[in-house]
Design an enzyme around this catalytic site. Structure first.
Site, PDB file in Angstrom:
ATOM      1  N   SER A   1     -24.089 -59.487 -75.018  1.00  0.00           N
ATOM      2  CA  SER A   1     -23.436 -59.624 -73.721  1.00  0.00           C
ATOM      3  C   SER A   1     -23.132 -58.235 -73.194  1.00  0.00           C
ATOM      4  O   SER A   1     -23.118 -57.258 -73.963  1.00  0.00           O
ATOM      5  CB  SER A   1     -22.131 -60.421 -73.878  1.00  0.00           C
ATOM      6  OG  SER A   1     -21.322 -60.348 -72.714  1.00  0.00           O
TER       7      SER A   1
ATOM      8  N   TYR B   1     -13.926 -63.354 -77.778  1.00  0.00           N
ATOM      9  CA  TYR B   1     -15.291 -63.302 -77.245  1.00  0.00           C
ATOM     10  C   TYR B   1     -15.826 -61.877 -77.271  1.00  0.00           C
ATOM     11  O   TYR B   1     -16.947 -61.624 -77.725  1.00  0.00           O
ATOM     12  CB  TYR B   1     -15.298 -63.853 -75.816  1.00  0.00           C
ATOM     13  CG  TYR B   1     -16.665 -63.926 -75.185  1.00  0.00           C
ATOM     14  CD1 TYR B   1     -17.500 -65.019 -75.424  1.00  0.00           C
ATOM     15  CD2 TYR B   1     -17.137 -62.914 -74.353  1.00  0.00           C
ATOM     16  CE1 TYR B   1     -18.759 -65.100 -74.848  1.00  0.00           C
ATOM     17  CE2 TYR B   1     -18.392 -62.985 -73.780  1.00  0.00           C
ATOM     18  CZ  TYR B   1     -19.199 -64.082 -74.031  1.00  0.00           C
ATOM     19  OH  TYR B   1     -20.454 -64.155 -73.470  1.00  0.00           O
TER      20      TYR B   1
ATOM     21  N   LYS C   1     -18.951 -60.380 -79.551  1.00  0.00           N
ATOM     22  CA  LYS C   1     -20.143 -59.789 -78.949  1.00  0.00           C
ATOM     23  C   LYS C   1     -20.332 -58.338 -79.399  1.00  0.00           C
ATOM     24  O   LYS C   1     -21.466 -57.879 -79.564  1.00  0.00           O
ATOM     25  CB  LYS C   1     -20.065 -59.885 -77.425  1.00  0.00           C
ATOM     26  CG  LYS C   1     -20.186 -61.310 -76.888  1.00  0.00           C
ATOM     27  CD  LYS C   1     -21.490 -61.970 -77.318  1.00  0.00           C
ATOM     28  CE  LYS C   1     -21.663 -63.346 -76.698  1.00  0.00           C
ATOM     29  NZ  LYS C   1     -22.935 -64.001 -77.115  1.00  0.00           N
TER      30      LYS C   1
END
Length: 270
Positions: A139, A153, A157
């Site tokens: 990402s 998150y 990533k």
């Protein structure tokens, strides 16, 4: 690195979003594709697509991912392309308020799900001795913090970036490992009222697929990401310039240089 034309592909998280768009595009170009995803309406719709086989799989469960790899090689004989793409939106809130169990459950999918895909497929790709590629979906959040209060998150990533880079060094030349770095793309990863402002997923796939075929190390799309990356890197460079030993002086502490010297010394003794 020369282009390759995958005729078989396995895509986790393939029933929706980027995974589904990639599956359709690859199948439309004649490739045979297996998509893996959790059972549900999107999964059922994907089962009806041409040249696509849908297999139910929870990527957080290594046994299920191993079974997916077995099924793929049984069906195809060889697998050219593995896209470890499955993921979910993270839990929100200030880090110190996030339930640790929820953060761990998030890592089970967004980090360990990709780890499991690499663990299951890498040995098989090595053994088949034909050109192949493993791509992990990271990402823009692998490089910087795009959205506040999404620590799980962002951490996952970042971890996918590090794991993918380490994997690259472990693989033989015929197996490539790379990182797909989506920016903001219109997918079901978050609420539609927010996600709708992201790049159209078909436009996104049009940008990234040639990079996958070229087996690029980093598959990129959103140019403004560089602005955010440079904000971090500029501060990092400033700290190194002000406080770190000069590179020439510090070479004696560089792990890779020292290990290379040790290997040379050992070779001379044999």
């Amino acid at each position: 690195m020369s282009d390759f034309n995958p005729s078989t592909a396995v895509i986790t998280g393939g029933a929706s979003g980027i995974g589904l768009a990639l599956a359709k595009r690859l199948a439309g170009q004649g490739a045979h594709v297996i998509i893996a995803d959790l059972e549900g309406p999107a999964f059922e719709r994907a089962k009806a697509l041409n040249n696509i086989t849908a297999i139910a799989c929870d990527v957080s469960d290594l046994a299920q991912v191993e079974a997916l790899a077995d099924a793929a090689f049984e069906q195809f004989g060889t697998v050219d392309l593995v896209l470890n793409n499955a993921g979910q939106g993270g839990v929100h809130g200030p880090m110190w308020e996030v339930d640790p169990d929820a953060a761990r459950a998030h890592f089970d999918v967004n980090f360990w799900g990709i780890w499991n895909g690499c663990r299951a497929f890498a040995p098989r790709l090595i053994a088949q001795e034909t050109p192949s590629a493993i791509y992990n979906t990271g990402s823009e959040n692998s490089w910087f913090c795009a959205v506040k209060q999404t620590a799980a998150y962002i951490a996952a990533k970042h971890a996918v970036l590090g794991m993918t880079e380490s994997l690259r060094g472990d693989l033989p030349p015929h197996v490539h490992a790379g990182l797909i770095v989506p920016g903001w793309v219109f997918t079901p990863l978050g609420p539609e009222r927010f996600m709708q402002f992201g790049m159209d997923v078909e436009e996104y796939v049009e940008i990234i697929l040639p990079q996958i075929f070229a087996r690029r190390r980093f598959v990129v799309s959103h140019g403004y990401n560089e602005v955010r990356i440079n904000e971090r890197m500029d501060e990092l460079s400033a700290s190194y310039s002000e406080f770190a030993l000069p590179a020439k002086q510090d070479a004696k502490h560089d792990v890779q240089l020292v290990m290379a010297q040790m290997r040379k010394a050992a070779a001379r003794k044999t």
